[in-house]
Design a protein around this motif. Sequence first.
Motif, mmCIF file in Angstrom:
data_model
loop_
_atom_site.group_PDB
_atom_site.id
_atom_site.type_symbol
_atom_site.label_atom_id
_atom_site.label_comp_id
_atom_site.label_asym_id
_atom_site.label_seq_id
_atom_site.Cartn_x
_atom_site.Cartn_y
_atom_site.Cartn_z
ATOM 1 N N SER A 68 43.466 43.557 37.269
ATOM 2 C CA SER A 68 44.837 44.339 37.277
ATOM 3 C C SER A 68 45.639 44.687 36.196
ATOM 4 O O SER A 68 46.217 46.076 36.150
ATOM 5 N N LEU A 69 45.702 43.862 35.156
ATOM 6 C CA LEU A 69 46.751 44.180 34.115
ATOM 7 C C LEU A 69 45.902 45.504 33.267
ATOM 8 O O LEU A 69 46.532 46.372 32.703
ATOM 9 N N LYS A 89 52.551 45.700 41.118
ATOM 10 C CA LYS A 89 51.696 46.795 40.892
ATOM 11 C C LYS A 89 50.768 46.949 42.194
ATOM 12 O O LYS A 89 49.497 47.062 42.178
ATOM 13 N N ASN A 148 38.796 37.142 37.072
ATOM 14 C CA ASN A 148 40.155 36.792 37.250
ATOM 15 C C ASN A 148 40.602 38.365 37.503
ATOM 16 O O ASN A 148 40.880 39.404 36.845
ATOM 17 N N GLN A 149 41.312 38.330 38.666
ATOM 18 C CA GLN A 149 41.864 39.706 39.334
ATOM 19 C C GLN A 149 43.047 39.888 38.491
ATOM 20 O O GLN A 149 43.539 41.133 38.622
ATOM 21 N N ILE A 150 43.804 38.949 38.032
ATOM 22 C CA ILE A 150 44.998 39.340 37.401
ATOM 23 C C ILE A 150 44.584 40.176 36.045
ATOM 24 O O ILE A 150 45.642 41.233 35.865
ATOM 25 N N ALA A 151 43.841 39.634 35.220
ATOM 26 C CA ALA A 151 43.496 40.125 33.935
ATOM 27 C C ALA A 151 42.973 41.537 34.400
ATOM 28 O O ALA A 151 43.240 42.686 33.654
ATOM 29 N N ILE A 163 52.199 41.135 36.639
ATOM 30 C CA ILE A 163 50.897 40.792 36.593
ATOM 31 C C ILE A 163 50.450 40.337 34.989
ATOM 32 O O ILE A 163 50.002 39.182 35.036
ATOM 33 N N SER A 187 45.532 46.856 41.832
ATOM 34 C CA SER A 187 45.760 45.575 42.141
ATOM 35 C C SER A 187 44.771 45.119 43.440
ATOM 36 O O SER A 187 44.571 44.252 43.704
ATOM 37 N N ASN A 188 44.302 46.504 44.198
ATOM 38 C CA ASN A 188 43.643 46.078 45.366
ATOM 39 C C ASN A 188 44.510 45.375 46.364
ATOM 40 O O ASN A 188 44.081 44.759 47.207
ATOM 41 N N LEU A 204 49.274 36.567 33.901
ATOM 42 C CA LEU A 204 48.062 36.626 33.274
ATOM 43 C C LEU A 204 48.612 35.593 31.933
ATOM 44 O O LEU A 204 47.896 34.738 31.589
ATOM 45 N N SER A 253 40.846 34.108 42.781
ATOM 46 C CA SER A 253 40.787 34.878 41.754
ATOM 47 C C SER A 253 42.111 35.603 41.601
ATOM 48 O O SER A 253 42.297 36.445 40.573
ATOM 49 N N ARG A 254 43.017 35.446 42.534
ATOM 50 C CA ARG A 254 44.339 36.127 42.361
ATOM 51 C C ARG A 254 45.303 34.956 41.785
ATOM 52 O O ARG A 254 46.432 35.201 41.828
#
Lengths: 334, 334
Positions: free
Chosen positions: B58-59, B120, B53-56, A55, B64-65, A59, A118-119
């Motif tokens: 998640s970080l 993750k 941004n899902q990555i940010a 992740i 992470s959903n 990023l 968004s992923r």
Amino acid sequence: MKSLSIKDIATKANVSITTVSFIINGKAKEKSISEAVIEKVEKIIKESGYKPNQIARSLRTGNSNIIGLMIEDISNSFFSRIARLIEDKAYKKGYKIIYSSTENNVDKAKELINMFKSRKVDAYIIAPTKGIEEDINQLLADNTPVILFDRNLPDVKTGYVGADHFHASYQSIESFIKQGKKKIALVTTDINVQQITERLEGYQKALEDHKIAYDENLVVKIHFNQDEAETMAQIKTLFQTQNIDAVLFATNYLAISGLKVLKEIDRKVGDDFDVIAYDDHEAFELHTPRISAVQQPLEEIAENVIKLVLSQLSKKTKAEQLEIIVPAKLIIRS
Amino acid sequence: MKSLSIKDIATKANVSITTVSFIINGKAKEKSISEAVIEKVEKIIKESGYKPNQIARSLRTGNSNIIGLMIEDISNSFFSRIARLIEDKAYKKGYKIIYSSTENNVDKAKELINMFKSRKVDAYIIAPTKGIEEDINQLLADNTPVILFDRNLPDVKTGYVGADHFHASYQSIESFIKQGKKKIALVTTDINVQQITERLEGYQKALEDHKIAYDENLVVKIHFNQDEAETMAQIKTLFQTQNIDAVLFATNYLAISGLKVLKEIDRKVGDDFDVIAYDDHEAFELHTPRISAVQQPLEEIAENVIKLVLSQLSKKTKAEQLEIIVPAKLIIRS
DNA sequence: TAGATTGCTTAAAACGTTTTACCAACTACC
DNA sequence: GGTAGTTGGTAAAACGTTTTAAGCAATCTA
């Protein structure tokens, strides 16, 4: 238990984070890190079982090594088999797949694209529905690779892999005609995608070329999302009101419903009533008598899809519009 | 075209990043942001089409959903149908699925777990193979939710959802016996998972309870990864060398191979030779005569799996060992 | 001997979020 | 008029990487 970070490794090895990162990413040589350090760090990594956090990596680098796969329905055997092949091949190149079923629903498809966006998936493989042209073009405008398969969208200029549906359909009807069939029906769906319309066109053209008048009463368009009972009822009506001697089903699930109807009304497939299904299915070979079917070359389709995706991923240029049409094969069983 | 970030929104709205973040995450009220600001920001977000941004995300948040789904083979209809149901239900709760086929290969399974780990994923849904107990226990030790389905692992203490294979198998054999069958064969696989051994045990127990001697020549264990031709050859040998009057197939693909063999050697299913398949398949209903099968309640399994996963995700506590056994149903067709 | 090059290594910025801690200005209360 | 609480908001740290630019020795070049 918190998982290890590159920092822990760096501390343990008594070098900087940067050095560890270079080693992990195979840039050690290029950055002229000494053999001794490389070995030391690699040993520590191995011993500790450290795995980089993807992740954080995503990023920073902006790519995820994930490919988004959008299909109509994973529980349909055509798609699940393709998915499996694509997964396999993608996996070998270090890509993972996130998949989702669109259920042929434009809204869901759009939502999925947003989700994938968004992923930050690196590329998209899509068996599209009508209505998402704009969303796909948006992706392409952002230089994201998108490969379509199974159905093409005329308004989208990108790579596409699919079978030659027109020709396969034409061939099927022609084979009926050569057997002397005169009243040939087509059971298809009402979804408005190229792949399906091509099958209809093949049907029409074959009739025309053999001087058989097109009779719209012989063509049944089944609504996509309805339940099976209703589908069977419609097919039953066709069988009972029209005096047909052959039928082409435009999808395998329609064929299965159709065969159930035949069983129900006790009409046998044989010399005076023939059936061909589009997209093969295990049930057809097992059926008594065995049912002829049009086989799409799954392996070949998957292979080409992945080839196109990888090629787009390696070039940084805009996707080129490359259409790969593979032949479908009519398997005559008797 | 770079995509928008929260910063762009903040600038445009003339507020801080923090404020925007609170609004996005529905904490506006709680953090007492004024109505006016909320509206302004939401308007800008809507207009600009901004998606976080899902990555940010998640970080930062550590989750992470995403739920990792590991199955044996997505192209097997049992799994693809379950997958579809799970996907659906997960989707409704805001979770996405990353899936992968293990091919019943321990090494691949382990590798996949690592993959998922570094991505993750928030939770795992696994139809496990023998040999990954330790890896799973590792996950559990880290407090990651893991739910098993289809096959249980005795050495792993976590949630499990599966059908009552022993009982279904027992019932099937009993139904043969009640028809007066004496030489009942079992065609199964050699994979060493609970789900499969239970089917064998059900077979044995039913024979025993009805005072029929167990004859190991009537049980064929097919090697998991071999190709179909070989499988068919083994089944053929069974049919031709043993004078059996009934057979239970322990998986649907084995049943399909078996039916092909019967067709090949022109042996009819009927009064003097009966067949039951474990796991239903469209082909069975279409077969002439229709083939009886054990149906697992897919919907119920998927439902329970998701229920367990979500419950684990909401509690932060260690997974509890909760086994949900759902009944399988013997569908007698004739 | 000064300057350039090579070999090895690192500090720090950046990716886009969430969240903690804090601030400033009011209001209310005794 | 002092203090406690509320309202409305923000600065900055942190998540774990990659990558740029640079630093320092040691060696080479002229």
